[in-house]
Design a protein around this motif. Structure first.
Motif, short mmCIF file in Angstrom:
data_model
loop_
_atom_site.label_atom_id
_atom_site.label_comp_id
_atom_site.label_asym_id
_atom_site.label_seq_id
_atom_site.Cartn_x
_atom_site.Cartn_y
_atom_site.Cartn_z
N TYR A 1 0.81 -1.21 0.00
CA TYR A 1 0.00 0.00 0.00
C TYR A 1 0.85 1.27 0.00
N ARG A 2 2.01 1.22 0.61
CA ARG A 2 2.92 2.37 0.53
C ARG A 2 3.39 2.57 -0.92
N SER A 3 3.68 1.48 -1.61
CA SER A 3 4.09 1.56 -3.01
C SER A 3 2.97 2.12 -3.87
N MET A 4 1.75 1.67 -3.60
CA MET A 4 0.60 2.19 -4.35
C MET A 4 0.44 3.69 -4.11
N SER A 5 0.60 4.11 -2.87
CA SER A 5 0.46 5.52 -2.53
C SER A 5 1.52 6.37 -3.24
N THR A 6 2.74 5.87 -3.26
CA THR A 6 3.81 6.59 -3.96
C THR A 6 3.52 6.69 -5.45
N ALA A 7 3.05 5.60 -6.04
CA ALA A 7 2.73 5.62 -7.46
C ALA A 7 1.59 6.60 -7.75
N GLU A 8 0.59 6.63 -6.88
CA GLU A 8 -0.52 7.57 -7.08
C GLU A 8 -0.04 9.01 -6.96
N GLN A 9 0.82 9.29 -5.99
CA GLN A 9 1.35 10.64 -5.83
C GLN A 9 2.12 11.06 -7.08
N GLN A 10 2.89 10.14 -7.65
CA GLN A 10 3.64 10.45 -8.86
C GLN A 10 2.69 10.69 -10.04
N LEU A 11 1.65 9.87 -10.13
CA LEU A 11 0.69 10.01 -11.21
C LEU A 11 -0.03 11.35 -11.13
N ARG A 12 -0.33 11.80 -9.93
CA ARG A 12 -1.05 13.07 -9.74
C ARG A 12 -0.21 14.28 -10.20
N THR A 13 1.10 14.12 -10.32
CA THR A 13 1.93 15.24 -10.76
C THR A 13 1.78 15.51 -12.25
N ASP A 14 1.21 14.56 -12.99
CA ASP A 14 0.99 14.70 -14.43
C ASP A 14 -0.52 14.80 -14.66
N PRO A 15 -1.03 16.03 -14.88
CA PRO A 15 -2.49 16.21 -15.00
C PRO A 15 -3.12 15.36 -16.11
N ASP A 16 -2.45 15.21 -17.24
CA ASP A 16 -3.02 14.40 -18.32
C ASP A 16 -3.09 12.92 -17.92
N ALA A 17 -2.02 12.42 -17.32
CA ALA A 17 -2.01 11.02 -16.89
C ALA A 17 -3.05 10.79 -15.80
N TRP A 18 -3.19 11.74 -14.88
CA TRP A 18 -4.18 11.60 -13.81
C TRP A 18 -5.60 11.60 -14.39
N ASN A 19 -5.84 12.47 -15.35
CA ASN A 19 -7.15 12.53 -16.00
C ASN A 19 -7.45 11.20 -16.71
N ASP A 20 -6.46 10.65 -17.41
CA ASP A 20 -6.64 9.35 -18.07
C ASP A 20 -6.97 8.27 -17.04
N PHE A 21 -6.25 8.29 -15.93
CA PHE A 21 -6.49 7.31 -14.88
C PHE A 21 -7.92 7.43 -14.34
N GLU A 22 -8.35 8.66 -14.07
CA GLU A 22 -9.70 8.85 -13.53
C GLU A 22 -10.77 8.37 -14.50
N HIS A 23 -10.58 8.64 -15.79
CA HIS A 23 -11.56 8.18 -16.78
C HIS A 23 -11.61 6.65 -16.81
N GLU A 24 -10.47 6.01 -16.81
CA GLU A 24 -10.44 4.55 -16.83
C GLU A 24 -11.04 3.97 -15.55
N ARG A 25 -10.67 4.55 -14.42
CA ARG A 25 -11.22 4.08 -13.14
C ARG A 25 -12.74 4.21 -13.12
N ASN A 26 -13.24 5.36 -13.56
CA ASN A 26 -14.68 5.59 -13.55
C ASN A 26 -15.41 4.65 -14.51
N ALA A 27 -14.77 4.33 -15.63
CA ALA A 27 -15.38 3.39 -16.56
C ALA A 27 -15.56 2.03 -15.89
#
Length: 79
Positions: free
Chosen positions: A46-72
């Motif tokens: 879970y610490r690794s997941m948290s770190t990966a999420e924090q890194q993903l959030r630094t890239d707005p386009d990547a975070w937006n893609d993630f949110e769309h896929e998650r919501n789907a």
């Protein structure tokens, strides 16, 4: 205990702590050590997941893609 076993070196202090914890849990030292290692493995995961999420959030386009896929996935029909 399942499967093969081996011997590991631990300090007397750690053995005493493990024994006391096992007794409080009405469990063997092996089962208690197994549970502790599983808890540590999960914590690391879970610490690794948290770190990966924090890194993903630094890239707005990547975070937006993630949110769309998650919501789907979350909105998917299960029938």
């Amino acid at each position: 205990m399942t499967g093969a076993s081996t011997t590991i070196r631990v300090s007397q202090t750690q053995r005493t702590r493990l024994k006391a914890l096992a007794e409080r849990r009405s469990s063997s030292m092996t089962e208690t050590l197994d549970a502790a290692l599983e808890a540590l493995r999960r914590d690391d995961f879970y610490r690794s997941m948290s770190t990966a999420e924090q890194q993903l959030r630094t890239d707005p386009d990547a975070w937006n893609d993630f949110e769309h896929e998650r919501n789907a996935w979350l909105d998917a029909k299960l029938t």
